[in-house]
Design a protein around this motif. Structure first.
Motif, PDB file in Angstrom:
ATOM      1  N   ALA A  20       1.125  -1.059   0.052  1.00  0.00           N
ATOM      2  CA  ALA A  20       0.428   0.312  -0.357  1.00  0.00           C
ATOM      3  C   ALA A  20       1.264   1.266  -0.057  1.00  0.00           C
ATOM      4  O   ALA A  20       0.829   1.921  -0.319  1.00  0.00           O
ATOM      5  N   ALA A  21       1.514   1.417   1.057  1.00  0.00           N
ATOM      6  CA  ALA A  21       2.460   2.865   1.362  1.00  0.00           C
ATOM      7  C   ALA A  21       3.680   2.417  -0.466  1.00  0.00           C
ATOM      8  O   ALA A  21       3.895   3.943  -0.744  1.00  0.00           O
ATOM      9  N   GLU A  22       4.096   1.145  -1.164  1.00  0.00           N
ATOM     10  CA  GLU A  22       4.824   1.892  -2.392  1.00  0.00           C
ATOM     11  C   GLU A  22       4.092   2.090  -3.388  1.00  0.00           C
ATOM     12  O   GLU A  22       4.247   2.862  -4.100  1.00  0.00           O
ATOM     13  N   ILE A  23       2.855   1.930  -3.372  1.00  0.00           N
ATOM     14  CA  ILE A  23       2.127   1.927  -4.999  1.00  0.00           C
ATOM     15  C   ILE A  23       1.632   3.418  -4.373  1.00  0.00           C
ATOM     16  O   ILE A  23       1.885   4.232  -5.261  1.00  0.00           O
ATOM     17  N   LEU A  24       0.982   3.850  -3.494  1.00  0.00           N
ATOM     18  CA  LEU A  24       0.394   5.551  -2.675  1.00  0.00           C
ATOM     19  C   LEU A  24       2.304   6.139  -3.471  1.00  0.00           C
ATOM     20  O   LEU A  24       2.187   7.534  -4.159  1.00  0.00           O
ATOM     21  N   ASP A  25       3.167   6.315  -2.183  1.00  0.00           N
ATOM     22  CA  ASP A  25       4.197   6.793  -2.176  1.00  0.00           C
ATOM     23  C   ASP A  25       4.944   6.304  -3.719  1.00  0.00           C
ATOM     24  O   ASP A  25       5.142   7.140  -4.564  1.00  0.00           O
ATOM     25  N   GLY A  26       4.867   5.535  -4.416  1.00  0.00           N
ATOM     26  CA  GLY A  26       6.372   5.214  -5.681  1.00  0.00           C
ATOM     27  C   GLY A  26       5.010   5.746  -7.241  1.00  0.00           C
ATOM     28  O   GLY A  26       5.573   6.314  -7.316  1.00  0.00           O
ATOM     29  N   GLN A  27       3.899   4.933  -7.150  1.00  0.00           N
ATOM     30  CA  GLN A  27       3.182   5.170  -8.510  1.00  0.00           C
ATOM     31  C   GLN A  27       2.547   6.573  -8.960  1.00  0.00           C
ATOM     32  O   GLN A  27       2.352   6.965  -9.770  1.00  0.00           O
ATOM     33  N   LEU A  28       1.389   6.976  -7.607  1.00  0.00           N
ATOM     34  CA  LEU A  28       0.556   7.910  -7.108  1.00  0.00           C
ATOM     35  C   LEU A  28       1.480   9.149  -6.751  1.00  0.00           C
ATOM     36  O   LEU A  28       0.353  10.290  -6.218  1.00  0.00           O
ATOM     37  N   HIS A  29       2.337   9.570  -6.215  1.00  0.00           N
ATOM     38  CA  HIS A  29       3.159  10.829  -5.932  1.00  0.00           C
ATOM     39  C   HIS A  29       2.192  10.880  -4.499  1.00  0.00           C
ATOM     40  O   HIS A  29       2.520  11.892  -4.605  1.00  0.00           O
ATOM     41  N   VAL A  30       1.694  10.219  -3.860  1.00  0.00           N
ATOM     42  CA  VAL A  30       0.904  10.658  -2.795  1.00  0.00           C
ATOM     43  C   VAL A  30       2.335  10.304  -1.359  1.00  0.00           C
ATOM     44  O   VAL A  30       2.468   9.484  -0.710  1.00  0.00           O
ATOM     45  N   PRO A  31       2.837  11.735  -1.072  1.00  0.00           N
ATOM     46  CA  PRO A  31       3.711  11.366   0.693  1.00  0.00           C
ATOM     47  C   PRO A  31       3.043  11.104   0.959  1.00  0.00           C
ATOM     48  O   PRO A  31       2.027  10.268   1.740  1.00  0.00           O
ATOM     49  N   PRO A  33       4.449   9.097   5.686  1.00  0.00           N
ATOM     50  CA  PRO A  33       5.066   9.402   6.741  1.00  0.00           C
ATOM     51  C   PRO A  33       6.113   8.533   7.100  1.00  0.00           C
ATOM     52  O   PRO A  33       5.859   6.850   6.410  1.00  0.00           O
ATOM     53  N   GLU A  34       6.424   8.988   7.353  1.00  0.00           N
ATOM     54  CA  GLU A  34       7.918   7.784   7.867  1.00  0.00           C
ATOM     55  C   GLU A  34       7.081   6.866   9.028  1.00  0.00           C
ATOM     56  O   GLU A  34       6.265   7.324   9.869  1.00  0.00           O
ATOM     57  N   PHE A  35       8.004   5.585   8.692  1.00  0.00           N
ATOM     58  CA  PHE A  35       7.224   4.305   9.662  1.00  0.00           C
ATOM     59  C   PHE A  35       7.757   3.052   9.215  1.00  0.00           C
ATOM     60  O   PHE A  35       9.146   3.376   8.738  1.00  0.00           O
ATOM     61  N   THR A  36       7.809   2.385  10.289  1.00  0.00           N
ATOM     62  CA  THR A  36       8.762   0.971  10.526  1.00  0.00           C
ATOM     63  C   THR A  36       8.711   0.425  10.008  1.00  0.00           C
ATOM     64  O   THR A  36       8.720  -0.971  10.140  1.00  0.00           O
ATOM     65  N   GLU A  37       6.768  -0.339  10.062  1.00  0.00           N
ATOM     66  CA  GLU A  37       6.091  -0.876  10.117  1.00  0.00           C
ATOM     67  C   GLU A  37       4.093  -1.538   9.387  1.00  0.00           C
ATOM     68  O   GLU A  37       4.081   0.033   9.551  1.00  0.00           O
ATOM     69  N   LYS A  66       2.752   4.341  17.698  1.00  0.00           N
ATOM     70  CA  LYS A  66       2.153   5.059  17.013  1.00  0.00           C
ATOM     71  C   LYS A  66       1.731   4.991  14.976  1.00  0.00           C
ATOM     72  O   LYS A  66       2.224   4.743  14.299  1.00  0.00           O
ATOM     73  N   THR A  67       0.579   5.091  14.913  1.00  0.00           N
ATOM     74  CA  THR A  67      -0.241   4.894  13.688  1.00  0.00           C
ATOM     75  C   THR A  67       0.200   6.038  12.920  1.00  0.00           C
ATOM     76  O   THR A  67      -1.173   6.947  13.389  1.00  0.00           O
ATOM     77  N   VAL A  68       0.355   6.415  11.564  1.00  0.00           N
ATOM     78  CA  VAL A  68       1.023   7.684  11.143  1.00  0.00           C
ATOM     79  C   VAL A  68       0.549   7.471  10.353  1.00  0.00           C
ATOM     80  O   VAL A  68      -0.189   9.042   9.418  1.00  0.00           O
ATOM     81  N   LEU A  69      -0.090   6.803   9.367  1.00  0.00           N
ATOM     82  CA  LEU A  69      -1.487   6.469   8.009  1.00  0.00           C
ATOM     83  C   LEU A  69      -2.172   5.243   7.616  1.00  0.00           C
ATOM     84  O   LEU A  69      -1.129   4.077   8.402  1.00  0.00           O
ATOM     85  N   ALA A  70      -3.527   5.910   8.036  1.00  0.00           N
ATOM     86  CA  ALA A  70      -4.305   4.242   7.404  1.00  0.00           C
ATOM     87  C   ALA A  70      -4.431   4.127   6.196  1.00  0.00           C
ATOM     88  O   ALA A  70      -4.713   5.221   5.789  1.00  0.00           O
ATOM     89  N   VAL A  71      -4.748   3.010   5.742  1.00  0.00           N
ATOM     90  CA  VAL A  71      -4.549   3.082   4.173  1.00  0.00           C
ATOM     91  C   VAL A  71      -6.060   2.769   3.985  1.00  0.00           C
ATOM     92  O   VAL A  71      -6.365   0.826   4.008  1.00  0.00           O
TER      93      VAL A  71
END
Length: 297
Positions: A20-31, A33-37, A66-71
């Motif tokens: 989910a993070a790879e698609i948002l940040d990579g293909q769809l250019h949606v910033p 936040p830093e996350f560990t898990e 802490k949850t920094v983003l929910a998708v």
């Protein structure tokens, strides 16, 4: 009712939530936040809302505790205006539950549906808007590089599904086999069946010919098993085995108990049409007996 395509796309996120993070940040250019898990979370979004709402999947990105983003992840195969009312409820409920930013990611195998689903949903004045982020074939990269395929196996599968009809799809199909190096055998078979069934007949023949004639020495157990079946009979058995493994994977993903007797029935079936019928029924079944009379015992 969910389809094989719908259920398999969601399975990618169940297996690897960081997708989910790879698609948002990579293909769809949606910033992002830093996350560990990245973690798969409950998709029941009812809470205090009287109507039951259930998303296809929910992934949370967490930084320590802490949850920094929910998708919220939705697979949309066709236009459905009812989603324009339920999607904002998904976002609002998750926002209230987790107290963090929420993104709505919609996967659409058809580009016109992706364009439709990307439109902002205006709920009223003075500016209450939910804007989905959509991934259609035009947003899926063309993956042909072996290293990229191994680093991003799910995107490579989506690449084969979205771009397998190009005039020369062999580099795309080759990348898909490299992606299988990093995927367990059961899911490799499931994803191969997804790509094969999602391509038109001419592209299906090209993929099957590529799988049985290429001389490249791919390393994955899936590919080795495919290439070692040198006779038509062996290739047919391999395809039936792949469908059987895909069926068992879908049953497991839906949490349905499979007895040893039923497992033997599935594994021993060599009829592609029968396996396809069971597979279509499995993605919407609440119990294994719904697959057919063969499973009534």
């Amino acid at each position: 009712m969910p389809t094989h395509l719908h259920e398999t796309l969601i399975e990618m996120f169940r297996v690897r939530p960081v997708l989910a993070a790879e698609i948002l940040d990579g293909q769809l250019h949606v910033p992002v936040p830093e996350f560990t898990e990245a973690r798969l979370s409950p998709s029941d979004l009812t809470d205090v809302i009287p109507t039951e709402y259930r998303a296809d999947a929910v992934v949370t990105l967490n930084d320590r505790h802490k949850t920094v983003l929910a998708v919220v992840i939705e697979v949309q195969l066709r236009k459905d205006d009812r989603k324009l009312h339920s999607w904002p409820a998904y976002v609002a409920t998750l926002y209230a539950r987790l107290h963090c930013p929420v993104a709505l990611l919609v996967l659409c195998p058809v580009q016109s549906v992706a364009d439709w689903s990307a439109a902002p949903i205006v709920m009223g004045p003075p500016g209450s808007v939910v804007t989905p982020v959509s991934l259609g074939p035009a947003q899926v990269p063309i993956v042909t590089d072996a290293d990229s395929a191994r680093r991003h196996p799910e995107l490579t599968i989506l690449s084969a599904l979205a771009h397998g009809t190009r005039p020369d799809p062999q580099p795309i199909f080759g990348a898909m086999l490299h992606a299988f190096d990093t995927i367990d055998l059961d899911h490799a078979r499931l994803y191969y069946e997804l790509v094969l069934s999602g391509l038109p007949a001419a592209a299906q023949r090209l993929l099957e010919d590529f799988m049985t004639t290429t001389g490249h020495q791919y390393r994955s157990d899936f590919a080795k098993g495919f290439f070692n079946s040198g006779k038509d009979e062996g290739r047919a058995e391999g395809r039936a085995e792949g469908r059987a493994e895909a069926l068992l994977t879908v049953l497991a993903a839906r949490g349905l108990a499979v007895s040893d007797e039923h497992r033997a029935l599935i594994a021993g079936c060599a009829d592609d049409a029968q396996l396809d019928t069971w597979l279509r029924r499995a993605v919407g079944a609440e119990k294994i007996q719904e697959l057919g009379d063969e499973f009534a015992g």
